[in-house]
Every structure is written in C-alpha cells, then in structure tokens.
Design a protein around this motif. Structure first.
Motif, PDB file in Angstrom:
ATOM      1  N   PHE A  79       0.755  -1.232  -0.006  1.00 54.76           N
ATOM      2  CA  PHE A  79      -0.156  -0.061  -0.047  1.00 54.76           C
ATOM      3  C   PHE A  79       0.879   1.205  -0.012  1.00 54.76           C
ATOM      4  CE2 PHE A  79      -2.743   3.103   2.302  1.00 54.76           C
ATOM      5  CZ  PHE A  79      -3.784   3.229   0.989  1.00 54.76           C
ATOM      6  N   PRO A  80       1.865   1.474   0.697  1.00 56.74           N
ATOM      7  CA  PRO A  80       2.706   2.823   0.892  1.00 56.74           C
ATOM      8  C   PRO A  80       3.050   3.178  -0.618  1.00 56.74           C
ATOM      9  CG  PRO A  80       3.417   1.345   2.803  1.00 56.74           C
ATOM     10  CD  PRO A  80       2.530   0.503   1.980  1.00 56.74           C
ATOM     11  N   TYR A  81       3.246   2.165  -1.464  1.00 59.50           N
ATOM     12  CA  TYR A  81       3.836   2.249  -2.711  1.00 59.50           C
ATOM     13  C   TYR A  81       3.091   2.638  -3.845  1.00 59.50           C
ATOM     14  CZ  TYR A  81       8.246   0.055  -0.958  1.00 59.50           C
ATOM     15  OH  TYR A  81       9.303  -0.183   0.088  1.00 59.50           O
ATOM     16  N   VAL A  82       1.778   2.877  -3.569  1.00 63.39           N
ATOM     17  CA  VAL A  82       0.919   2.974  -4.356  1.00 63.39           C
ATOM     18  C   VAL A  82      -0.047   4.219  -3.901  1.00 63.39           C
ATOM     19  CG1 VAL A  82       0.690   0.778  -5.672  1.00 63.39           C
ATOM     20  CG2 VAL A  82      -0.843   1.375  -3.802  1.00 63.39           C
ATOM     21  N   ASN A  83       0.225   4.485  -2.483  1.00 61.06           N
ATOM     22  CA  ASN A  83      -0.496   5.563  -1.837  1.00 61.06           C
ATOM     23  C   ASN A  83       0.293   6.813  -1.882  1.00 61.06           C
ATOM     24  OD1 ASN A  83      -3.034   6.572  -0.624  1.00 61.06           O
ATOM     25  ND2 ASN A  83      -1.919   6.360   1.457  1.00 61.06           N
ATOM     26  N   SER A  84       1.294   6.924  -2.563  1.00 61.17           N
ATOM     27  CA  SER A  84       2.181   8.034  -2.383  1.00 61.17           C
ATOM     28  C   SER A  84       2.807   8.384  -3.956  1.00 61.17           C
ATOM     29  CB  SER A  84       3.257   8.008  -1.447  1.00 61.17           C
ATOM     30  OG  SER A  84       4.229   8.926  -1.600  1.00 61.17           O
ATOM     31  N   MET A  85       2.540   9.483  -4.263  1.00 56.33           N
ATOM     32  CA  MET A  85       3.268   9.785  -5.658  1.00 56.33           C
ATOM     33  C   MET A  85       4.744   9.808  -5.686  1.00 56.33           C
ATOM     34  SD  MET A  85       1.032  10.331  -8.119  1.00 56.33           S
ATOM     35  CE  MET A  85      -0.047   8.926  -7.320  1.00 56.33           C
ATOM     36  N   GLN A  86       5.350   9.910  -4.399  1.00 54.80           N
ATOM     37  CA  GLN A  86       6.596  10.171  -4.210  1.00 54.80           C
ATOM     38  C   GLN A  86       7.265   8.689  -4.284  1.00 54.80           C
ATOM     39  OE1 GLN A  86       4.502  12.250  -2.749  1.00 54.80           O
ATOM     40  NE2 GLN A  86       5.419  13.985  -1.710  1.00 54.80           N
ATOM     41  N   GLN A  87       6.321   7.858  -3.695  1.00 55.12           N
ATOM     42  CA  GLN A  87       6.949   6.461  -3.715  1.00 55.12           C
ATOM     43  C   GLN A  87       6.892   5.796  -5.446  1.00 55.12           C
ATOM     44  OE1 GLN A  87       8.282   4.822  -1.275  1.00 55.12           O
ATOM     45  NE2 GLN A  87       8.229   6.879  -0.148  1.00 55.12           N
ATOM     46  N   THR A  88       6.173   6.062  -5.933  1.00 55.49           N
ATOM     47  CA  THR A  88       5.892   5.587  -7.518  1.00 55.49           C
ATOM     48  C   THR A  88       7.171   6.022  -8.169  1.00 55.49           C
ATOM     49  OG1 THR A  88       4.873   7.415  -8.294  1.00 55.49           O
ATOM     50  CG2 THR A  88       3.279   5.795  -7.465  1.00 55.49           C
ATOM     51  N   GLU A  89       7.979   6.808  -7.839  1.00 58.41           N
ATOM     52  CA  GLU A  89       9.361   6.965  -8.584  1.00 58.41           C
ATOM     53  C   GLU A  89      10.187   5.832  -8.548  1.00 58.41           C
ATOM     54  OE1 GLU A  89      12.014  10.431  -8.096  1.00 58.41           O
ATOM     55  OE2 GLU A  89      10.354  11.680  -6.920  1.00 58.41           O
ATOM     56  N   GLN A  90       9.933   5.173  -7.480  1.00 62.46           N
ATOM     57  CA  GLN A  90      10.771   3.754  -7.247  1.00 62.46           C
ATOM     58  C   GLN A  90      10.465   2.631  -8.224  1.00 62.46           C
ATOM     59  OE1 GLN A  90      11.772   2.559  -3.206  1.00 62.46           O
ATOM     60  NE2 GLN A  90      10.591   4.237  -2.579  1.00 62.46           N
ATOM     61  N   TRP A  91       9.033   2.517  -8.902  1.00 59.95           N
ATOM     62  CA  TRP A  91       8.807   1.535  -9.635  1.00 59.95           C
ATOM     63  C   TRP A  91       8.091   2.220 -10.951  1.00 59.95           C
ATOM     64  CZ3 TRP A  91       3.608   1.301 -10.296  1.00 59.95           C
ATOM     65  CH2 TRP A  91       2.938   1.807  -9.520  1.00 59.95           C
ATOM     66  N   SER A  92       8.031   3.273 -11.212  1.00 58.87           N
ATOM     67  CA  SER A  92       7.473   3.727 -12.220  1.00 58.87           C
ATOM     68  C   SER A  92       8.173   3.300 -13.622  1.00 58.87           C
ATOM     69  CB  SER A  92       7.535   5.292 -12.486  1.00 58.87           C
ATOM     70  OG  SER A  92       7.084   5.970 -13.752  1.00 58.87           O
ATOM     71  N   PRO A  93       7.137   2.939 -14.768  1.00 65.04           N
ATOM     72  CA  PRO A  93       7.537   2.378 -15.812  1.00 65.04           C
ATOM     73  C   PRO A  93       7.858   3.461 -16.798  1.00 65.04           C
ATOM     74  CG  PRO A  93       5.204   2.055 -15.844  1.00 65.04           C
ATOM     75  CD  PRO A  93       5.609   2.721 -14.297  1.00 65.04           C
ATOM     76  N   TRP A  94       7.578   4.666 -16.668  1.00 67.89           N
ATOM     77  CA  TRP A  94       7.986   6.038 -17.624  1.00 67.89           C
ATOM     78  C   TRP A  94       9.157   6.560 -17.301  1.00 67.89           C
ATOM     79  CZ3 TRP A  94       2.948   5.054 -15.643  1.00 67.89           C
ATOM     80  CH2 TRP A  94       2.128   4.564 -16.718  1.00 67.89           C
ATOM     81  N   LEU A  95       9.802   6.542 -16.006  1.00 67.12           N
ATOM     82  CA  LEU A  95      10.864   7.407 -15.603  1.00 67.12           C
ATOM     83  C   LEU A  95      12.152   7.226 -16.254  1.00 67.12           C
ATOM     84  CD1 LEU A  95      10.185   8.495 -12.070  1.00 67.12           C
ATOM     85  CD2 LEU A  95       9.429   9.741 -14.212  1.00 67.12           C
ATOM     86  N   HIS A  96      12.184   5.889 -16.694  1.00 66.87           N
ATOM     87  CA  HIS A  96      13.720   5.492 -17.449  1.00 66.87           C
ATOM     88  C   HIS A  96      13.556   6.037 -18.725  1.00 66.87           C
ATOM     89  CE1 HIS A  96      10.946   2.611 -19.230  1.00 66.87           C
ATOM     90  NE2 HIS A  96      11.832   2.216 -19.994  1.00 66.87           N
ATOM     91  N   ARG A  97      12.560   6.259 -19.374  1.00 63.18           N
ATOM     92  CA  ARG A  97      12.450   6.866 -20.731  1.00 63.18           C
ATOM     93  C   ARG A  97      13.078   8.291 -20.757  1.00 63.18           C
ATOM     94  NH1 ARG A  97       6.568   5.089 -22.345  1.00 63.18           N
ATOM     95  NH2 ARG A  97       7.063   2.891 -22.887  1.00 63.18           N
ATOM     96  N   ASP A  98      13.084   9.039 -19.821  1.00 64.40           N
ATOM     97  CA  ASP A  98      13.351  10.475 -19.793  1.00 64.40           C
ATOM     98  C   ASP A  98      14.153  10.740 -18.293  1.00 64.40           C
ATOM     99  OD1 ASP A  98      14.272  12.951 -19.938  1.00 64.40           O
ATOM    100  OD2 ASP A  98      12.533  13.854 -20.486  1.00 64.40           O
ATOM    101  N   PRO A  99      15.370  10.441 -18.000  1.00 61.33           N
ATOM    102  CA  PRO A  99      15.790  10.423 -16.804  1.00 61.33           C
ATOM    103  C   PRO A  99      15.549  11.971 -16.447  1.00 61.33           C
ATOM    104  CG  PRO A  99      17.116   9.029 -17.906  1.00 61.33           C
ATOM    105  CD  PRO A  99      16.279   9.831 -18.882  1.00 61.33           C
ATOM    106  N   GLU A 100      15.688  12.982 -17.283  1.00 60.85           N
ATOM    107  CA  GLU A 100      15.591  14.464 -17.168  1.00 60.85           C
ATOM    108  C   GLU A 100      13.983  14.824 -16.891  1.00 60.85           C
ATOM    109  OE1 GLU A 100      18.450  16.184 -17.072  1.00 60.85           O
ATOM    110  OE2 GLU A 100      19.216  14.276 -17.173  1.00 60.85           O
TER     111      GLU A 100
END
Length: 178
Positions: A45-66
């Motif tokens: 639950f903590p990993y889906v209940n916080s936008m900050q925590q989604t950074e750890q598993w997001s499928p999109w952030l690797h596309r543009d690290p900037e």
C-alpha cells in the motif's frame, strides 16, 4: 484529370467512412493489468498511496531521466499530487492526484494530460493468503472526437506493456524489502 477527380473523391469517401466508423467504436478506453506479489497489502500500500513512492517503480521515468517532477499536498493519500514535465513525447507533461484512498485496499487517482485529455487510474489490492493480487487499471472517456475514439482502440496495446513493466518493478521492489 478524371483520374485526379476519382482519387480525390475516393479519399473523401475514405475519410468520411473512417469518421463514421469512429462513432461505432467504444466511447471509453479501459486498460487493466494484474500481478500477484508475495507480500501483504500492508507492505504494498505505501508504494501506491504516494506519488513520491511511485518514482521507485514507475515504468515511465527510465524513458527520460531528465523528467522534471514536483509534488504538492500531503506526502501520501488523498490530495497527494505529482506534476511532471518532459520533452520526450512518450512521457509528456501532466499531473496526477490521489482522489480516493482506502488503507490497504485501493487508491484512485485523477490524471490530467493537458490538451491530451483526462483519465482516472486505480490500484486494487486483494489479499490471498500470504500474497496480494495487485490490479492497476486505467479509464478514459473519449468523447465524440473521432481521432480519440480511434486512439482508444489502441490504448490497451500502447499502455498495457507499461503497466505490466510497472507492476513487475513494484513486485521486485516490494518482495526485495521482505
């Protein structure tokens, strides 16, 4: 000259047919993926209940690290907001806000993609013994725009693999914590 008129008439008929068919397509796009994680809902639950925590598993952030990320509201739960901005068209610009949260059961978010429209997403956590079935869903109303309706047909193919990758990232992250 007759050939040019026929080609032009054929193109007009093709466009009219595509527009007409668009209104027979679904007016809503739905995408959903699930994965079983060897952990309790309380661990996930903590990993889906916080936008900050989604950074750890997001499928999109690797596309543009900037990608520029900014957060507002509380650290988790209802009112937690993520704004993102990227020059990469596959990441784009938008915001996501947690609009409903039931501890260890579900999280619903509202997405705003600016001129690209709005959508909602949901995480459902269903315990099953020592495991939890996590379902990530997406829904968008496509309205009366014929182009949106045609894009809606492709939504599962475009978004589904990202959801699968994100859920696998979440599984690895959570199971690695245990």
């Amino acid at each position: 000259m007759k050939l040019i008129k026929r080609v032009f008439l054929g193109l007009i008929l093709l466009v009219l047919a595509l527009v007409g068919i668009a209104y027979l397509l679904p007016s809503k796009a739905d995408v959903s993926r699930s994965i079983t994680i060897n952990a309790s809902p309380e661990a996930i639950f903590p990993y889906v209940n916080s936008m900050q925590q989604t950074e750890q598993w997001s499928p999109w952030l690797h596309r543009d690290p900037e990608t520029k990320l900014t957060y507002s509201g509380p650290e988790s739960g209802v009112g937690n907001i993520l704004n993102w901005s990227s020059d990469d068209p596959q990441v784009g610009t938008g915001s996501q806000e947690i609009v409903a949260s039931v501890e260890n059961q579900s999280v619903q978010t509202a997405l705003d993609f600016g001129p690209m429209g709005t959508a909602s997403a949901v995480f459902l956590l269903q315990p099953d013994g020592d495991q939890t079935l996590v379902t990530w869903g997406f829904e968008s109303e496509l309205g009366m725009n014929p182009m949106s309706r045609w894009m809606g047909v492709m939504m599962d193919r475009w978004l589904g693999p990202d959801y699968e990758r994100g859920l696998m990232n979440l599984k690895v992250l959570v199971e690695g914590q245990g």
